[in-house]
Design a protein around this motif. Structure first.
Motif, short mmCIF file in Angstrom:
data_model
loop_
_atom_site.label_atom_id
_atom_site.label_comp_id
_atom_site.label_asym_id
_atom_site.label_seq_id
_atom_site.Cartn_x
_atom_site.Cartn_y
_atom_site.Cartn_z
N THR A 172 0.85 -1.19 0.00
CA THR A 172 0.00 0.00 0.00
C THR A 172 0.88 1.24 0.00
O THR A 172 2.05 1.18 0.41
CB THR A 172 -0.90 0.02 1.25
N PRO A 175 -1.31 5.94 4.21
CA PRO A 175 -1.64 5.40 5.54
C PRO A 175 -3.09 4.95 5.71
O PRO A 175 -3.36 3.99 6.43
CB PRO A 175 -1.34 6.57 6.48
N THR A 177 -5.27 3.62 3.47
CA THR A 177 -5.46 2.30 2.86
C THR A 177 -4.72 1.24 3.67
O THR A 177 -5.24 0.14 3.90
CB THR A 177 -4.98 2.34 1.40
N THR A 178 -3.51 1.58 4.11
CA THR A 178 -2.71 0.64 4.89
C THR A 178 -3.46 0.22 6.15
O THR A 178 -3.54 -0.97 6.49
CB THR A 178 -1.36 1.29 5.31
N TYR A 179 -4.03 1.19 6.85
CA TYR A 179 -4.76 0.92 8.09
C TYR A 179 -5.97 0.01 7.83
O TYR A 179 -6.23 -0.92 8.58
CB TYR A 179 -5.22 2.24 8.71
N LYS A 182 -4.60 -3.51 7.07
CA LYS A 182 -3.87 -4.17 8.16
C LYS A 182 -4.73 -4.37 9.40
O LYS A 182 -4.58 -5.36 10.10
CB LYS A 182 -2.65 -3.31 8.56
N ALA A 196 -0.85 -7.19 4.11
CA ALA A 196 -0.62 -5.84 3.57
C ALA A 196 0.62 -5.22 4.21
O ALA A 196 0.87 -5.37 5.40
CB ALA A 196 -1.84 -4.98 3.86
N TYR A 197 1.40 -4.53 3.37
CA TYR A 197 2.60 -3.84 3.85
C TYR A 197 2.61 -2.43 3.29
O TYR A 197 2.29 -2.23 2.12
CB TYR A 197 3.88 -4.54 3.38
N SER A 198 3.01 -1.48 4.12
CA SER A 198 3.23 -0.14 3.58
C SER A 198 4.53 -0.20 2.79
O SER A 198 5.46 -0.91 3.19
CB SER A 198 3.38 0.86 4.71
N TYR A 199 4.62 0.56 1.72
CA TYR A 199 5.85 0.54 0.93
C TYR A 199 7.06 0.93 1.78
O TYR A 199 8.19 0.49 1.53
CB TYR A 199 5.73 1.45 -0.30
N GLU A 201 7.78 -0.05 4.66
CA GLU A 201 8.32 -1.22 5.37
C GLU A 201 9.16 -2.10 4.46
O GLU A 201 9.88 -2.97 4.92
CB GLU A 201 7.16 -2.08 5.91
N TYR A 226 -0.47 6.02 10.09
CA TYR A 226 0.81 5.30 10.07
C TYR A 226 1.36 5.17 11.49
O TYR A 226 1.67 4.07 11.95
CB TYR A 226 1.85 6.05 9.22
#
Lengths: 323, 103
Positions: A172, A175, A177-179, A182, A196-199, A201, A226
């Motif tokens: 993702t 933040p 979409t990531t939340y 995740k 799912a991973y934030s870019y 990470e 985030y």
């Protein structure tokens, strides 16, 4: 009477605004209208159509300049009658189509950010792929407004579409979409198995040349989703340190960050702007020339309250230093 | 309706843990810009929810307080009683529309 004058200064027409947004997301798949060219125009033709990680933009960066415009329009419309008419109209035609459009440069700036992030993950050696038909808005406004029945249906649609294409890992880029992927979807959906991973990470620090040539002073602003939402706040700092970019920590940073005001922009643009001014003031008071954000909503809200301060996305800065 | 009653119980059980210590207030951006009005802060919101369930409050005041919350979770980290303030506010929005959104 006195009490009533004291309140209701910010929240007017909340039911109607929420209904317009709810209907748009459920019926049309996005909270506000954005032309296809703005959503997917950043794609290069040679993007891989198969791989390990699906590059999930969640459309938030693409939406940010349009959100900025529509919020400005909302700020001018305060009449309840007008909102009722708009709400009825919206059942037939998407009324968000009629707000003013952002400039070509603004849309291109967002496209460039997405391409930069794609380069960062691609150059980190990950096998990433993309298909516009399954890259959808993650429904964060349904979540924030507490519309959980709708969100469940919407999330199932997203998750089923991804599963049908064999997706089980996504990267993702924002933040919000990531939340959702995740934290929210795993507790909401049965049989949910998407990782799912934030870019942030996944970036390999070795892809950078470690010699910053930046003359400007930077201050870093952590987005709530985030920092507090998924605990991503040391990753961006490690990357900046690796490149050698000096940055200032503002008052309220990392997990104790201060919200930009963005989340209430649709219900009260005025209140949202007040918070934006307050936070931007804290950031600028550090003596920095430029503000580093990692979230399109933070960027849009800060830009809405000040055109003078230079607000950049972290990816714009770090992608300049890819070897 | 039992789902709604359960939701009410769940929210009420959590917000009643508030002991008015105000540890949550210094981090709240909305209280920061409305410094003299506790309706715009976490302690005010939590207790307004409790009052709504127990004796009823003006719906206009309630909406102003609940829908100005950013749900940014800054207060949740501060609460010594462990109240999940942001989550309670989000759940309360859900409660307001009989289980699906705004009232």
């Amino acid at each position: 009477m006195e009490v009533m004058e004291l309140v209701n200064r910010y929240i007017n027409n909340s039911n109607l605004i929420i209904e317009i947004i709810r209907r748009n997301i459920m019926k049309r798949g996005y909270p506000i209208y954005i032309p296809n060219k703005a959503l997917y125009g950043w794609i290069d033709e040679d993007f891989p159509r198969d791989g390990e990680y699906f590059f999930y933009t969640g459309l938030m960066y693409q939406m940010a300049p349009y959100i900025e415009r529509i919020v400005n329009m909302l700020q001018k419309l305060r009449s309840g009658v007008l909102f009722k008419v708009i709400n009825i109209l919206n059942r037939v035609v998407d009324v968000s189509r009629f707000s003013s459009k952002p400039s070509h440069e603004e849309v291109m700036k967002m496209h460039k950010i997405i391409r930069n992030i794609y380069s960062l993950v691609y150059r980190s050696g990950l096998s990433v792929w993309y298909d516009p038909s399954i890259d959808k808005y993650a429904g964060v406004l349904l979540y924030e407004f507490g519309l959980m029945d709708d969100l469940k249906i919407y999330a199932e649609r997203i998750s089923d579409a991804l599963s049908s294409m064999g997706v089980n890992k996504i990267v993702t880029i924002d933040p919000h979409t990531t939340y959702m992927f995740k934290k929210v979807f795993p507790s909401l959906l049965e049989n949910y198995s998407i990782e799912a991973y934030s870019y942030l990470e996944l970036i390999d620090e070795d892809i950078f040349v470690g010699s910053s040539a930046e003359q400007n002073k930077f201050v870093i602003h952590d987005p709530c989703y985030y920092a507090r939402g998924v605990g991503v706040f040391s990753e961006p700092r490690k990357l900046l340190d690796r490149i050698g970019v000096e940055y200032i920590e503002p008052k309220f940073n990392r997990v104790d960050t201060y919200c930009c005001g963005g989340p209430v922009e649709s219900l009260s643009p005025l209140f949202s702007a007040k918070i934006g001014v307050k936070r931007l003031g804290m950031l600028v008071d550090t003596g920095a020339d430029e503000v580093i954000t990692m979230c399109p909503i933070c960027m849009a809200n800060f830009r809405r309250v000040s055109k003078e301060v230079n607000i950049i996305d972290l990816s714009e800065l770090i992608s300049k230093y890819i070897k | 309706m039992s789902g709604l009653a359960e939701l009410r119980r769940e929210i009420l059980r959590d917000v009643l843990k508030c002991s008015y210590c105000a540890m949550c207030e210094w981090v709240c951006p909305t209280l920061d810009v409305e410094s003299n009005n506790r309706l715009y802060g976490p302690r005010g919101r939590v207790n307004l929810i409790a009052s709504y369930f127990r004796e009823g409050v003006d719906i206009g005041i309630l909406k102003e307080s609940i829908y100005t919350c950013l749900v940014c979770m800054a207060c949740t980290r501060q609460c010594p009683a462990g109240i999940d303030i942001a989550e309670d506010i989000r759940k309360f929005r859900l409660f307001l529309d009989g289980g699906n959104g705004v009232g």
